[in-house]
Design an enzyme around this catalytic site. Structure first.
Site, PDB file in Angstrom:
ATOM      1  N   ILE A 151      -3.572  -4.851   9.979  1.00  0.00           N
ATOM      2  CA  ILE A 151      -4.224  -4.517  11.241  1.00  0.00           C
ATOM      3  C   ILE A 151      -5.734  -4.654  11.131  1.00  0.00           C
ATOM      4  O   ILE A 151      -6.395  -5.221  12.002  1.00  0.00           O
ATOM      5  CB  ILE A 151      -3.847  -3.084  11.676  1.00  0.00           C
ATOM      6  CG1 ILE A 151      -2.369  -3.020  12.064  1.00  0.00           C
ATOM      7  CG2 ILE A 151      -4.713  -2.631  12.847  1.00  0.00           C
ATOM      8  CD1 ILE A 151      -1.990  -3.809  13.292  1.00  0.00           C
ATOM      9  N   HIS A 172     -10.774  -1.143  -0.204  1.00  0.00           N
ATOM     10  CA  HIS A 172     -10.669  -0.759  -1.606  1.00  0.00           C
ATOM     11  C   HIS A 172     -10.187  -1.911  -2.480  1.00  0.00           C
ATOM     12  O   HIS A 172     -10.481  -1.962  -3.668  1.00  0.00           O
ATOM     13  CB  HIS A 172      -9.716   0.434  -1.730  1.00  0.00           C
ATOM     14  CG  HIS A 172      -9.804   1.138  -3.041  1.00  0.00           C
ATOM     15  ND1 HIS A 172      -8.709   1.704  -3.670  1.00  0.00           N
ATOM     16  CD2 HIS A 172     -10.847   1.365  -3.873  1.00  0.00           C
ATOM     17  CE1 HIS A 172      -9.086   2.258  -4.806  1.00  0.00           C
ATOM     18  NE2 HIS A 172     -10.380   2.066  -4.957  1.00  0.00           N
ATOM     19  N   GLU A 174     -10.352  -5.564  -3.730  1.00  0.00           N
ATOM     20  CA  GLU A 174     -11.356  -6.620  -3.734  1.00  0.00           C
ATOM     21  C   GLU A 174     -10.784  -7.977  -3.326  1.00  0.00           C
ATOM     22  O   GLU A 174     -11.461  -8.769  -2.652  1.00  0.00           O
ATOM     23  CB  GLU A 174     -12.023  -6.722  -5.111  1.00  0.00           C
ATOM     24  CG  GLU A 174     -11.067  -7.012  -6.265  1.00  0.00           C
ATOM     25  CD  GLU A 174     -11.805  -7.096  -7.590  1.00  0.00           C
ATOM     26  OE1 GLU A 174     -13.035  -7.056  -7.590  1.00  0.00           O
ATOM     27  OE2 GLU A 174     -11.116  -7.197  -8.631  1.00  0.00           O
ATOM     28  N   LYS A 225       0.517   3.922   4.013  1.00  0.00           N
ATOM     29  CA  LYS A 225       1.509   3.906   5.090  1.00  0.00           C
ATOM     30  C   LYS A 225       2.959   3.814   4.603  1.00  0.00           C
ATOM     31  O   LYS A 225       3.876   3.882   5.406  1.00  0.00           O
ATOM     32  CB  LYS A 225       1.223   2.727   6.027  1.00  0.00           C
ATOM     33  CG  LYS A 225      -0.149   2.794   6.698  1.00  0.00           C
ATOM     34  CD  LYS A 225      -0.373   1.630   7.634  1.00  0.00           C
ATOM     35  CE  LYS A 225      -0.651   0.338   6.904  1.00  0.00           C
ATOM     36  NZ  LYS A 225      -1.956   0.324   6.221  1.00  0.00           N
ATOM     37  N   SER A 264      -3.431   5.213  14.166  1.00  0.00           N
ATOM     38  CA  SER A 264      -2.383   6.138  13.746  1.00  0.00           C
ATOM     39  C   SER A 264      -1.008   5.508  13.960  1.00  0.00           C
ATOM     40  O   SER A 264      -0.893   4.321  14.275  1.00  0.00           O
ATOM     41  CB  SER A 264      -2.499   7.471  14.484  1.00  0.00           C
ATOM     42  OG  SER A 264      -1.651   8.447  13.887  1.00  0.00           O
ATOM     43  N   LYS A 267       4.945   7.724  13.369  1.00  0.00           N
ATOM     44  CA  LYS A 267       5.513   8.638  12.368  1.00  0.00           C
ATOM     45  C   LYS A 267       4.717   9.942  12.276  1.00  0.00           C
ATOM     46  O   LYS A 267       5.148  10.882  11.597  1.00  0.00           O
ATOM     47  CB  LYS A 267       5.599   7.943  11.013  1.00  0.00           C
ATOM     48  CG  LYS A 267       6.633   6.813  11.019  1.00  0.00           C
ATOM     49  CD  LYS A 267       6.622   6.013   9.753  1.00  0.00           C
ATOM     50  CE  LYS A 267       7.705   4.923   9.810  1.00  0.00           C
ATOM     51  NZ  LYS A 267       7.512   3.963  10.923  1.00  0.00           N
ATOM     52  N   SER A 308       3.561  -6.980   9.080  1.00  0.00           N
ATOM     53  CA  SER A 308       2.599  -6.213   8.295  1.00  0.00           C
ATOM     54  C   SER A 308       3.118  -6.028   6.875  1.00  0.00           C
ATOM     55  O   SER A 308       4.314  -6.132   6.602  1.00  0.00           O
ATOM     56  CB  SER A 308       2.353  -4.839   8.934  1.00  0.00           C
ATOM     57  OG  SER A 308       3.530  -4.061   8.900  1.00  0.00           O
ATOM     58  N   VAL A 312       9.835  -3.867   6.883  1.00  0.00           N
ATOM     59  CA  VAL A 312      11.170  -4.125   6.356  1.00  0.00           C
ATOM     60  C   VAL A 312      11.808  -5.364   6.986  1.00  0.00           C
ATOM     61  O   VAL A 312      12.689  -5.984   6.402  1.00  0.00           O
ATOM     62  CB  VAL A 312      12.069  -2.884   6.557  1.00  0.00           C
ATOM     63  CG1 VAL A 312      12.459  -2.707   8.021  1.00  0.00           C
ATOM     64  CG2 VAL A 312      13.316  -2.962   5.689  1.00  0.00           C
ATOM     65  N   GLU A 399      13.564  10.365   6.915  1.00  0.00           N
ATOM     66  CA  GLU A 399      13.584   9.230   7.843  1.00  0.00           C
ATOM     67  C   GLU A 399      14.325   9.597   9.126  1.00  0.00           C
ATOM     68  O   GLU A 399      15.329  10.311   9.108  1.00  0.00           O
ATOM     69  CB  GLU A 399      14.259   8.036   7.165  1.00  0.00           C
ATOM     70  CG  GLU A 399      14.118   6.738   7.924  1.00  0.00           C
ATOM     71  CD  GLU A 399      14.653   5.572   7.111  1.00  0.00           C
ATOM     72  OE1 GLU A 399      14.007   4.513   7.102  1.00  0.00           O
ATOM     73  OE2 GLU A 399      15.720   5.718   6.471  1.00  0.00           O
TER      74      GLU A 399
END
Length: 467
Positions: A151, A172, A174, A225, A264, A267, A308, A312, A399
């Site tokens: 995103i 974070h 590189e 995530k 956000s 979930k 993303s 899954v 879940e």
């Protein structure tokens, strides 16, 4: 070798490219029988035009077609979906050219590929008014956290179309920051780009970045995530999703940032997992800072995004193509889905609407049954459903079978813009103290104590009488 009787959909330049590419191969497995196109005077070498796009089913049956090649990259989503749905019902192998924006962005080559998960869920996507984006970001410095992620990187691509003065790519990892910096620099050589390796858990580093660059708008996409991983690593979920958001919000307030937009997830609604609970606490942090700051803080909440990292659905596609059993937790599992570009565009649109304190919720359409997605993917590879094994492996801890987009107390969600809702929710100021206590002490807790304290913060909605 028996050649596949193949139908090309399209008669334009892209179809000519596909035809000549396939017929020039010495070992091509396709026998081009004809084409369909709504334009009656198209010509594609000597192959016949059988009619318009609405005659697909009839032609497939009468000509004994085994494979369809969709070669109209500019075809609108609704017509594209109609064609793919017809191919699904006929259970024939289907391949597509990528859509034009992916070709232009360099994400895809002009070459046929098997139908993938994006193709079967696509809808007419929201389009940004880039003139309005330009007015918001012109002469401004924009900072995106998680800028190398799915995103975050797409937000940077969309923002660059508004021609900001400076864009800070903070992350974070590189390698991912190097890649997005290289991509954007090539496409937009006139915009100042700053690749910034930083961890949002390090407030001193964030302060130094803000001191140097003085951002006007912050898009906060950095987060952990992955649900099962965060169940086993609750300290990192709290450190990154909650403490990291606190650090960033505090620094943004100190440096008088104009707008702060946090990404956000569904979930976070009535969370049953550590990841969801940590994101719900992050939502509260952002709204609480809005109550005491001149900065306009807001949250944008949405469900799953296609393609993303960690999604899954690509795993299902790979399992089908590799002849492996497809693993699904539960036959009734449902999820909301949206493409990465559409979600990113709507995040930017929400940032143009905020006056501070909102939880914007993106209209994800109707939830989609995951088993139906798997069946469509099987159909579009040309395989029979009964030949592909589907294993139901059981719901993982925490879940949900169905996700939700609104909390009970987010009363009367209102559609304030195309595909953007906003729910009413204002955390009690006293919650800030409770959150700070957890953030100051969570490393001293056992794993079980840490989880108990995290979910206690989520339940503050009950304590303060909002539910």
């Amino acid at each position: 070798m028996v050649l596949k009787r193949t139908l090309i959909i399209g008669g334009g330049e892209a179809a000519h490219y596909v035809f000549h590419t396939l017929t020039s191969r010495a070992t091509s497995e396709y026998q081009i029988i004809g084409l369909l196109d709504d334009c009656s005077d198209v010509k594609l070498n000597k192959i016949p035009r059988f009619g318009g796009l609405n005659q697909l089913e009839e032609v497939v049956r009468t000509e004994n077609i085994a494979c369809v090649l969709l070669a109209i990259p500019s075809l609108e989503h609704t017509k594209r979906k109609q064609i793919l749905d017809t191919c699904i019902s006929l259970q024939i192998e289907t391949q597509v050219l990528p859509i034009l924006q992916d070709i232009f962005a360099g994400k895809e080559k002009i070459a046929m590929r098997p139908v993938a998960y994006q193709d079967i869920i696509e809808r007419d996507e929201f389009e940004l008014d880039y003139q309005k984006v330009a007015r918001m970001v012109n002469s401004k410095t924009i900072l995106v956290t998680g800028a190398g992620g799915s995103i975050g990187s797409e937000i940077t691509r969309q923002i660059m179309r508004g021609n900001p003065q400076k864009l800070i790519l903070l992350g974070h990892g590189e390698a991912s920051i190097y890649n997005i910096h290289r991509e954007l620099k090539k496409a937009h050589p006139d915009v100042e780009l700053v690749p910034c390796i930083a961890d949002i858990q390090n407030k001193e580093r964030l302060t130094a970045v803000f001191e140097m660059h003085r951002p006007d708008i912050v898009y906060h996409a950095a987060a952990h995530k992955h649900v099962p991983l965060m169940e086993e690593n609750s300290s990192e979920a709290i450190a990154n999703n909650a403490q990291g958001t606190w650090n960033l919000a505090e620094v943004a307030n100190e440096f008088n940032v104009d707008k702060f937009v946090m990404i956000s997830t569904d979930k976070a609604v009535k969370p049953t997992t550590v990841m969801g609970a940590s994101k719900r606490v992050a939502e509260k942090i952002v709204q609480l800072f809005n109550q005491m700051s001149q900065t306009h803080f807001c949250v944008v909440r949405f469900g799953n995004v296609l393609g993303s990292r960690g999604s899954v659905v690509p795993l299902f596609h790979d399992q089908i193509c590799n002849g492996e059993p497809v693993t699904l937790t539960h036959p009734d599992m449902e999820r909301y889905f949206m493409t990465i570009p559409e979600a990113s565009k709507l995040v930017i649109q929400a940032s143009m609407l905020t006056v501070g304190g909102e939880i914007f919720v993106l209209d994800m359409g109707e939830p989609i049954k995951i088993l139906d997605v798997i069946h469509k993917l099987i159909d579009l590879t040309g395989q029979k459903r009964e030949t592909v094994s589907i294993e139901f492996i059981g719901i993982r801890k925490g879940e949900k079978v169905q996700e939700e987009l609104f909390e009970n107390h987010e009363e009367k969600p209102v559609l304030i813009f195309d595909k953007i809702f906003v729910g009413e929710d204002n955390p009690h100021p006293a919650e800030l103290v409770d959150i700070q206590l957890l953030l100051d002490n969570y490393m001293g807790f056992t794993e079980q104590e840490r989880k108990e304290q995290l979910f206690r913060l989520v339940e503050l909605d009950w304590r303060y009488g909002k539910i």
